[in-house]
Design a protein around this motif. Structure first.
Motif, short mmCIF file in Angstrom:
data_model
loop_
_atom_site.label_atom_id
_atom_site.label_comp_id
_atom_site.label_asym_id
_atom_site.label_seq_id
_atom_site.Cartn_x
_atom_site.Cartn_y
_atom_site.Cartn_z
N ALA A 188 6.53 10.95 27.63
CA ALA A 188 6.21 11.94 26.60
C ALA A 188 7.02 11.70 25.33
O ALA A 188 6.52 11.84 24.22
N ASP A 189 8.30 11.33 25.52
CA ASP A 189 9.20 11.09 24.39
C ASP A 189 9.04 9.69 23.79
O ASP A 189 9.73 9.36 22.83
N LYS A 190 8.16 8.88 24.38
CA LYS A 190 7.98 7.47 23.98
C LYS A 190 9.31 6.72 24.04
O LYS A 190 9.60 5.86 23.20
N GLU B 76 -6.93 14.34 21.41
CA GLU B 76 -6.17 15.02 22.44
C GLU B 76 -7.10 15.34 23.60
O GLU B 76 -8.17 15.91 23.40
N ALA C 84 -2.77 14.38 26.91
CA ALA C 84 -2.46 13.11 26.27
C ALA C 84 -3.26 12.97 24.99
O ALA C 84 -4.26 13.67 24.77
N ILE D 116 2.69 2.69 24.99
CA ILE D 116 3.53 3.88 24.85
C ILE D 116 4.23 3.87 23.49
O ILE D 116 4.23 4.87 22.76
N LYS D 117 4.81 2.73 23.14
CA LYS D 117 5.56 2.60 21.89
C LYS D 117 4.67 2.85 20.67
O LYS D 117 5.06 3.54 19.73
N SER D 118 3.45 2.30 20.70
CA SER D 118 2.53 2.41 19.56
C SER D 118 1.83 3.77 19.50
O SER D 118 1.27 4.12 18.47
N GLY D 119 1.86 4.50 20.60
CA GLY D 119 1.13 5.75 20.65
C GLY D 119 -0.34 5.56 21.00
O GLY D 119 -1.13 6.50 20.88
N HIS E 66 -0.47 8.56 24.15
CA HIS E 66 0.74 9.40 24.08
C HIS E 66 0.64 10.41 25.22
O HIS E 66 -0.18 11.31 25.19
N TYR E 67 1.48 10.21 26.21
CA TYR E 67 1.54 11.10 27.36
C TYR E 67 2.32 12.35 26.93
O TYR E 67 3.53 12.41 27.12
N LYS E 68 1.65 13.31 26.34
CA LYS E 68 2.36 14.46 25.76
C LYS E 68 3.01 15.35 26.80
O LYS E 68 4.15 15.76 26.65
#
Length: 137
Positions: free
Chosen positions: A31-33, A104, A98, A64-67, A70-72
Motif C-alpha cells: 500500500a505504501d509502495k 479505482e 486498488a 508497485i513502484k510505478s503505481g 496501487h494496492y491501496k
C-alpha cells in the motif's frame, strides 16, 4: 510426551503468527509502495499471479513502484496458515481496494502466499490472487 507436544504446538503457533504478521506487513508495504522493504522479502525466483497475468519479482517491484497497480488497502477477513517443513502456505480472504490503470477497483479475493524459511528469515516465493465470484464466499 505432553510437554513435547505442548512445545511443538507452541512453536508452530509462534511460527504461524510470525508468518501472519509478515503477510500483514507486506500488505502495508505494498500500500505504501515501499519497495525497499518488499525487494528483500520477494525471493529472486518468486512468481506473482494476477487477474491480468503472471510475472516475476522484478516486474512486480516495478508495477508497485510505478503505481501500475496501487494496492491501496487490503481488508483481511480470514487468515489460515499451513506449515510444511520450511514452507508456509498462507491463505487470506480479502477485499482489495486498488488502483489499476488509473481506475479505482474493489475486488474480493482469496490470496495464496507461499513463504520459504531461509537462514535470515522468510522469503515470499509466490503470491496468487483468485477472484471470488461473490464477496460472501
Amino acid at each position: 510426551m505432553f510437554a513435547l507436544f505442548t512445545a511443538n504446538t507452541f512453536a508452530q503457533n509462534t511460527t504461524e503468527q510470525e508468518v501472519i504478521q509478515l503477510s500483514k506487513d507486506k500488505w502495508q508495504w505494498m500500500a505504501d509502495k515501499n519497495v525497499d522493504k518488499l525487494t528483500p522479502l520477494f525471493d529472486d525466483k518468486s512468481v506473482f499471479v494476477h487477474m491480468g497475468g503472471s510475472w516475476g519479482k522484478n516486474q512486480e517491484i516495478n508495477v508497485i513502484k510505478s503505481g501500475g497497480i496501487h494496492y491501496k488497502k487490503a481488508d483481511i477477513h480470514e487468515v489460515s496458515v499451513n506449515i510444511i517443513g520450511n514452507t508456509a502456505i498462507l491463505l487470506n480472504k480479502i477485499t482489495l481496494l486498488a488502483v489499476v490503470g488509473g481506475n479505482e477497483v474493489t475486488n474480493p479475493f482469496i490470496v495464496t502466499e507461499v513463504y520459504i524459511k531461509e537462514n535470515n528469515g522468510w522469503k515470499l516465493g509466490s503470491l496468487s490472487f483468485t477472484k471470488l465470484m461473490t464477496p460472501g464466499q
